[in-house]
Write a protein that holds these residues in place. Structure first.
Motif, PDB file in Angstrom:
ATOM      1  N   ALA A 278      -3.564   2.336  -6.959  1.00  0.00           N
ATOM      2  CA  ALA A 278      -4.587   2.508  -5.927  1.00  0.00           C
ATOM      3  C   ALA A 278      -5.940   2.026  -6.426  1.00  0.00           C
ATOM      4  CB  ALA A 278      -4.672   3.977  -5.511  1.00  0.00           C
TER       5      ALA A 278
ATOM      6  N   THR B 299       1.798   4.507  -8.163  1.00  0.00           N
ATOM      7  CA  THR B 299       1.050   5.147  -7.088  1.00  0.00           C
ATOM      8  C   THR B 299       0.499   6.474  -7.593  1.00  0.00           C
ATOM      9  OG1 THR B 299       2.986   6.334  -6.272  1.00  0.00           O
ATOM     10  CG2 THR B 299       2.588   4.115  -5.384  1.00  0.00           C
TER      11      THR B 299
ATOM     12  N   VAL C 265       0.859  -1.181   0.000  1.00  0.00           N
ATOM     13  CA  VAL C 265       0.000   0.000   0.000  1.00  0.00           C
ATOM     14  C   VAL C 265       0.898   1.234   0.000  1.00  0.00           C
ATOM     15  CG1 VAL C 265      -1.846  -1.198   1.223  1.00  0.00           C
ATOM     16  CG2 VAL C 265      -0.153   0.081   2.535  1.00  0.00           C
ATOM     17  N   SER C 266       0.286   2.407  -0.002  1.00  0.00           N
ATOM     18  CA  SER C 266       1.071   3.642   0.017  1.00  0.00           C
ATOM     19  C   SER C 266       1.222   4.153   1.449  1.00  0.00           C
ATOM     20  CB  SER C 266       0.387   4.713  -0.836  1.00  0.00           C
ATOM     21  OG  SER C 266      -0.814   5.129  -0.220  1.00  0.00           O
TER      22      SER C 266
ATOM     23  N   LEU D  42      -8.193   5.112  -3.689  1.00  0.00           N
ATOM     24  CA  LEU D  42      -8.247   3.910  -2.864  1.00  0.00           C
ATOM     25  C   LEU D  42      -9.691   3.483  -2.621  1.00  0.00           C
ATOM     26  CD1 LEU D  42      -5.493   4.793  -0.234  1.00  0.00           C
ATOM     27  CD2 LEU D  42      -5.425   2.848  -1.809  1.00  0.00           C
TER      28      LEU D  42
ATOM     29  N   ARG E 150      -9.795  -4.749   3.181  1.00  0.00           N
ATOM     30  CA  ARG E 150      -9.950  -3.899   1.990  1.00  0.00           C
ATOM     31  C   ARG E 150     -10.020  -4.759   0.733  1.00  0.00           C
ATOM     32  NH1 ARG E 150     -11.487   1.125   1.725  1.00  0.00           N
ATOM     33  NH2 ARG E 150      -9.900   1.831   0.284  1.00  0.00           N
TER      34      ARG E 150
ATOM     35  N   VAL F 156      -5.630  -4.469   5.434  1.00  0.00           N
ATOM     36  CA  VAL F 156      -5.411  -4.641   3.995  1.00  0.00           C
ATOM     37  C   VAL F 156      -6.236  -5.814   3.471  1.00  0.00           C
ATOM     38  CG1 VAL F 156      -3.684  -5.231   2.250  1.00  0.00           C
ATOM     39  CG2 VAL F 156      -3.133  -3.563   4.033  1.00  0.00           C
TER      40      VAL F 156
ATOM     41  N   ALA G 244      -1.884   5.766   2.582  1.00  0.00           N
ATOM     42  CA  ALA G 244      -2.909   4.832   3.052  1.00  0.00           C
ATOM     43  C   ALA G 244      -2.687   4.518   4.530  1.00  0.00           C
ATOM     44  CB  ALA G 244      -2.890   3.556   2.218  1.00  0.00           C
TER      45      ALA G 244
ATOM     46  N   ASP H 138      -5.219  -3.049  -7.805  1.00  0.00           N
ATOM     47  CA  ASP H 138      -4.199  -3.794  -7.058  1.00  0.00           C
ATOM     48  C   ASP H 138      -4.208  -5.220  -7.591  1.00  0.00           C
ATOM     49  OD1 ASP H 138      -2.608  -5.180  -5.324  1.00  0.00           O
ATOM     50  OD2 ASP H 138      -3.636  -4.545  -3.494  1.00  0.00           O
TER      51      ASP H 138
END
Length: 326
Positions: A263, A307, A19-20, A239, A60, A57, A23, A266
């Protein structure tokens, strides 16, 4: 402290989790995680924090909103039950289709052993869901897609022709192509308002660009094809949009979504039954990529995704060069 228990910086934790760093900050703001702080106030993540982040995560990846994740972490499992039930249905449908195809292949092999050649028409099955002549920059090759997924992500490097392919797909599907000039209507439909509410609850930033995307996705009766869906949207919105797309299962109104944002797409969290089309840089015909490392086209796909920060830098360079991302 052992190597496995070493503290990670935000960038290291983000890289580990796929992830970033933004995030991670969003998850902190929502109260999902409380990073450790050193004497200077810098954030760090230990084994306990990484374990909690892996949970977030994973949730998500199942398509839970941030509000639903908060409920699950606080002991309310309704959102998780719904997400798991939906995921189970998708897997069962996928398994049923695979099982049926396997049994048919067994019958064909049995016929061959008994000296009977299977009917070629049966081997081919129904006609393709999409069949078209590829536009320039291709050389007029035929392109066919056997099945159309609820969501098909369209990815490719700059200059690969993916925008023209997107427009051709919209025509072939009898659907609507929404370019970067899409506008938000003055009043959203009930479906669009519900989708927008979900996205805003999931941390998205309210904007005309987001309203335009939501209207385009929800208010078309047929297939919808969108040029770079992340255009004009910040990272938290991308996201949220990626999580919303993973929940989309409407086969009657399929989506073709062009993106170059990690984002939004994925590869490690693509929903069962969703698809990815890749346009090669050398203008060989587009092809479907399985979201599994080592499969044909996977590394090229990943190299095209960036990203939101990296994509913004690329877009700025392209503007200065006097061209438009495609």
């Amino acid at each position: 402290m052992t190597q496995s228990q070493a503290l990670l910086s935000p960038s290291e934790a983000a890289r580990l989790l796929g992830v970033s760093s933004k995030a991670l900050r969003l998850y902190e703001e929502r109260g999902f995680i409380k990073p450790l702080r050193d004497a200077a106030g810098w954030r760090h993540y230990g084994p306990d924090q990484i374990a909690r982040l892996r949970q977030v995560v994973a949730f998500r990846g199942l398509g839970l909103s941030l509000k639903q994740i908060a409920g699950v972490l606080n002991g309310a499992n309704e959102g998780l039950e719904d997400a798991l039930a939906s995921h189970q249905r998708q897997l069962e449908e996928q398994m049923a289709g695979t099982h049926g195809a396997l049994e048919q292949v067994k019958l064909w092999r049995r016929d061959l052993l008994q000296g009977r050649v299977p009917d070629v028409a049966e081997l081919i099955g129904d006609g393709p869901a999409i069949s078209l002549t590829l536009p320039w920059p291709w050389d007029g090759e035929r392109f066919e897609l056997k099945q159309l997924a609820p969501v098909t992500y369209l990815v490719g490097p700059l200059g690969s022709g993916k925008t023209r392919l997107a427009m051709a797909l919209a025509t072939a599907l009898g659907g609507v192509f929404h370019g970067l000039d899409r506008q938000a209507p003055e009043k959203l439909s009930e479906d669009a308002e519900a989708a927008l509410a979900w996205l805003l609850d999931d941390g998205a930033t309210a904007s005309d660009q987001l309203r335009a995307v939501v209207a385009a996705v929800t208010d078309t009766a047929a297939a919808t094809v969108l040029d770079l869906i992340e255009d004009g949207l910040d990272e938290v919105t991308q996201l949220a949009l990626g999580a919303w797309l993973r929940r989309y299962t409407d086969n009657e109104r399929p989506l073709v979504v062009m993106t170059r944002s990690s984002a939004v797409l994925d590869p490690d969290a693509v929903s069962p039954g969703h698809a990815i089309l890749y346009c090669p840089a050398n203008h060989s015909p587009p092809f479907e990529v399985m979201p599994v490392g080592g499969t044909p086209g996977f590394e090229s796909l990943v190299s095209c995704l960036g990203t939101p920060e990296a994509r913004a830098r690329t877009a700025g360079m392209v503007v200065r060069m006097g061209s438009t991302p495609t």
